[in-house]
Design a protein around this motif. Structure first.
Motif, PDB file in Angstrom:
ATOM      1  N   VAL A  20       0.941  -1.249  -0.265  1.00 50.63           N
ATOM      2  CA  VAL A  20      -0.018   0.492   0.083  1.00 50.63           C
ATOM      3  C   VAL A  20       1.041   0.967   0.405  1.00 50.63           C
ATOM      4  O   VAL A  20       0.479   2.184  -0.914  1.00 50.63           O
ATOM      5  N   VAL A  21       1.824   1.568   0.919  1.00 43.21           N
ATOM      6  CA  VAL A  21       3.019   2.685   1.045  1.00 43.21           C
ATOM      7  C   VAL A  21       3.118   2.980  -0.331  1.00 43.21           C
ATOM      8  O   VAL A  21       3.737   3.569  -1.062  1.00 43.21           O
ATOM      9  N   ARG A  22       3.711   1.762  -1.229  1.00 47.53           N
ATOM     10  CA  ARG A  22       4.893   1.286  -2.757  1.00 47.53           C
ATOM     11  C   ARG A  22       3.898   2.027  -3.021  1.00 47.53           C
ATOM     12  O   ARG A  22       3.907   2.565  -4.189  1.00 47.53           O
ATOM     13  N   GLN A  23       2.194   1.322  -3.413  1.00 50.21           N
ATOM     14  CA  GLN A  23       1.434   2.497  -4.696  1.00 50.21           C
ATOM     15  C   GLN A  23       1.339   4.053  -4.152  1.00 50.21           C
ATOM     16  O   GLN A  23       1.334   4.807  -5.705  1.00 50.21           O
ATOM     17  N   SER A  24       1.347   4.334  -2.649  1.00 47.69           N
ATOM     18  CA  SER A  24       1.306   5.480  -2.403  1.00 47.69           C
ATOM     19  C   SER A  24       2.328   6.266  -2.824  1.00 47.69           C
ATOM     20  O   SER A  24       1.529   7.477  -3.288  1.00 47.69           O
ATOM     21  N   LEU A  29       4.594  10.627  -6.186  1.00 50.30           N
ATOM     22  CA  LEU A  29       5.543  10.778  -7.383  1.00 50.30           C
ATOM     23  C   LEU A  29       5.171  11.724  -8.588  1.00 50.30           C
ATOM     24  O   LEU A  29       6.206  11.840  -9.523  1.00 50.30           O
ATOM     25  N   LYS A  30       4.125  10.973  -8.987  1.00 53.94           N
ATOM     26  CA  LYS A  30       3.858  10.688 -10.068  1.00 53.94           C
ATOM     27  C   LYS A  30       2.628  11.924 -10.216  1.00 53.94           C
ATOM     28  O   LYS A  30       3.214  12.969 -11.425  1.00 53.94           O
ATOM     29  N   ALA A  31       1.837  12.699  -9.484  1.00 51.89           N
ATOM     30  CA  ALA A  31       1.203  13.848  -9.067  1.00 51.89           C
ATOM     31  C   ALA A  31       2.362  14.725  -9.689  1.00 51.89           C
ATOM     32  O   ALA A  31       2.081  16.089 -10.199  1.00 51.89           O
ATOM     33  N   GLY A  33       4.996  14.673 -10.799  1.00 50.81           N
ATOM     34  CA  GLY A  33       5.963  14.975 -11.854  1.00 50.81           C
ATOM     35  C   GLY A  33       6.717  14.581 -11.889  1.00 50.81           C
ATOM     36  O   GLY A  33       7.941  14.560 -12.838  1.00 50.81           O
ATOM     37  N   HIS A  34       7.367  13.342 -11.122  1.00 52.10           N
ATOM     38  CA  HIS A  34       8.424  13.090 -11.097  1.00 52.10           C
ATOM     39  C   HIS A  34       8.331  11.551 -11.850  1.00 52.10           C
ATOM     40  O   HIS A  34       7.381  10.870 -11.811  1.00 52.10           O
ATOM     41  N   GLN A  35       9.520  11.521 -13.136  1.00 50.39           N
ATOM     42  CA  GLN A  35       9.024  10.586 -13.727  1.00 50.39           C
ATOM     43  C   GLN A  35       9.498   8.459 -13.639  1.00 50.39           C
ATOM     44  O   GLN A  35       8.522   8.323 -13.698  1.00 50.39           O
ATOM     45  N   ASP A  36      11.178   8.846 -12.688  1.00 54.30           N
ATOM     46  CA  ASP A  36      10.804   7.466 -12.614  1.00 54.30           C
ATOM     47  C   ASP A  36      10.873   7.031 -11.174  1.00 54.30           C
ATOM     48  O   ASP A  36      11.487   7.270 -10.585  1.00 54.30           O
ATOM     49  N   THR A  37       9.447   6.771 -10.761  1.00 56.88           N
ATOM     50  CA  THR A  37       9.739   6.130  -9.289  1.00 56.88           C
ATOM     51  C   THR A  37       9.955   4.800  -8.747  1.00 56.88           C
ATOM     52  O   THR A  37      10.062   4.422  -8.261  1.00 56.88           O
ATOM     53  N   TYR A  38      10.723   4.161  -9.471  1.00 57.28           N
ATOM     54  CA  TYR A  38      10.956   2.680  -9.300  1.00 57.28           C
ATOM     55  C   TYR A  38      11.553   2.606  -7.962  1.00 57.28           C
ATOM     56  O   TYR A  38      11.808   2.167  -7.481  1.00 57.28           O
ATOM     57  N   ASP A  39      12.889   3.616  -7.926  1.00 56.73           N
ATOM     58  CA  ASP A  39      13.815   3.404  -7.585  1.00 56.73           C
ATOM     59  C   ASP A  39      13.160   4.036  -5.930  1.00 56.73           C
ATOM     60  O   ASP A  39      13.763   3.261  -4.585  1.00 56.73           O
ATOM     61  N   ALA A 128      16.475   8.227   2.771  1.00 52.23           N
ATOM     62  CA  ALA A 128      17.622   8.311   1.375  1.00 52.23           C
ATOM     63  C   ALA A 128      16.982   8.928   1.140  1.00 52.23           C
ATOM     64  O   ALA A 128      16.104   9.379   0.613  1.00 52.23           O
ATOM     65  N   GLU A 129      17.244   9.659   0.218  1.00 53.78           N
ATOM     66  CA  GLU A 129      17.631  10.125  -1.561  1.00 53.78           C
ATOM     67  C   GLU A 129      17.898   9.924  -2.193  1.00 53.78           C
ATOM     68  O   GLU A 129      18.628   8.600  -2.705  1.00 53.78           O
ATOM     69  N   VAL A 130      17.242   9.881  -3.459  1.00 50.95           N
ATOM     70  CA  VAL A 130      16.957   9.237  -4.238  1.00 50.95           C
ATOM     71  C   VAL A 130      16.926   9.648  -6.181  1.00 50.95           C
ATOM     72  O   VAL A 130      15.985  11.152  -5.782  1.00 50.95           O
ATOM     73  N   LEU A 131      16.932   9.675  -7.082  1.00 54.47           N
ATOM     74  CA  LEU A 131      17.425  10.464  -8.497  1.00 54.47           C
ATOM     75  C   LEU A 131      15.697   9.542  -9.077  1.00 54.47           C
ATOM     76  O   LEU A 131      15.296   8.832  -8.882  1.00 54.47           O
ATOM     77  N   THR A 132      14.724  11.179  -9.399  1.00 54.08           N
ATOM     78  CA  THR A 132      13.155  10.039  -9.440  1.00 54.08           C
ATOM     79  C   THR A 132      13.857  10.524 -10.913  1.00 54.08           C
ATOM     80  O   THR A 132      12.637  11.285 -11.496  1.00 54.08           O
TER      81      THR A 132
END
Length: 150
Positions: A20-24, A29-31, A33-39, A128-132
Motif C-alpha cells: 500500500v505504501v509503495r503504491q501510494s 511522486l507521479k502527481a 511530476g517525477h518520471q522514474d519512481t521505481y527506485d 534515503a535520497e534518490v533520483l527520480t
C-alpha cells in the motif's frame, strides 16, 4: 535547493502495508511530476518492511510513518519513522542461500545517500535520497563518446 513536502503516510505495522505504501508513494511522486519512481518505490518498500520486521512498529498496535519530499522533480527524499528497537539498522552479509538480509544493500545501491537517526521518543528515522528522473540511455551515451575525434 529546498525540499518540498509531498505526503506523509501513517499505517499499521503489518506486512500488508508494504504494498500500500509503495503504491501510494508511486502515485504521490507521479502527481508531483517525477518520471522514474521505481527506485523510490523499492527503497520505501525495503525501509517499511525492515521497520515492521525489526522494530516495535511491527508489534500489535504498532505504526509506521513514511514521508515523501521532492527536490524539484528530479530527486525524492523518503523517510520511514518507526517506534524503535534495541538494535540499529545495519547492512549484514547474508549467506548466498539466505532469502533475506539484503534490504539495506538495495537501499544503499539505489540511493544517492541514506542514513539513520534516532528521535527523542525512542523511535528512529531511516531516510534515503534518490533520483527520480529517467537516466539517459547508456547506448546513446556510449555512441556519443565514440563520435569524439582525437
Amino acid at each position: 535547493m529546498d525540499s518540498q513536502f509531498l505526503a506523509e503516510l501513517v499505517f499499521p505495522g503489518q506486512e500488508s502495508a508494504v504494498s500500500v505504501v509503495r503504491q501510494s508513494v508511486r502515485h504521490v511522486l507521479k502527481a508531483a511530476g517525477h518520471q522514474d519512481t521505481y527506485d523510490a518505490e523499492v527503497i520505501v518498500s525495503e525501509l517499511v518492511a525492515n521497520a515492521i520486521k525489526h522494530t516495535a512498529s511491527g508489534q500489535a498496535g504498532g505504526l509506521v510513518i513514511a514521508s515523501v519530499a521532492g527536490i524539484g522533480n528530479t530527486t525524492t527524499i523518503i523517510e520511514v519513522i518507526d517506534q524503535g528497537a534495541p538494535t540499529v539498522p545495519r547492512m549484514c552479509e547474508p549467506a548466498d542461500d539466505e532469502c533475506s538480509g539484503r534490504g539495506l544493500y538495495l537501499v544503499a545501491s539505489l540511493a544517492a545517500q541514506w542514513g539513520v537517526e534516532g528521535d527523542v521518543f525512542g523511535g528512529r528515522r531511516v531516510w534515503a535520497e534518490v533520483l527520480t528522473v529517467e537516466s539517459a540511455p547508456v547506448v546513446a551515451v556510449a555512441a556519443s563518446l565514440l563520435d569524439v575525434e582525437p
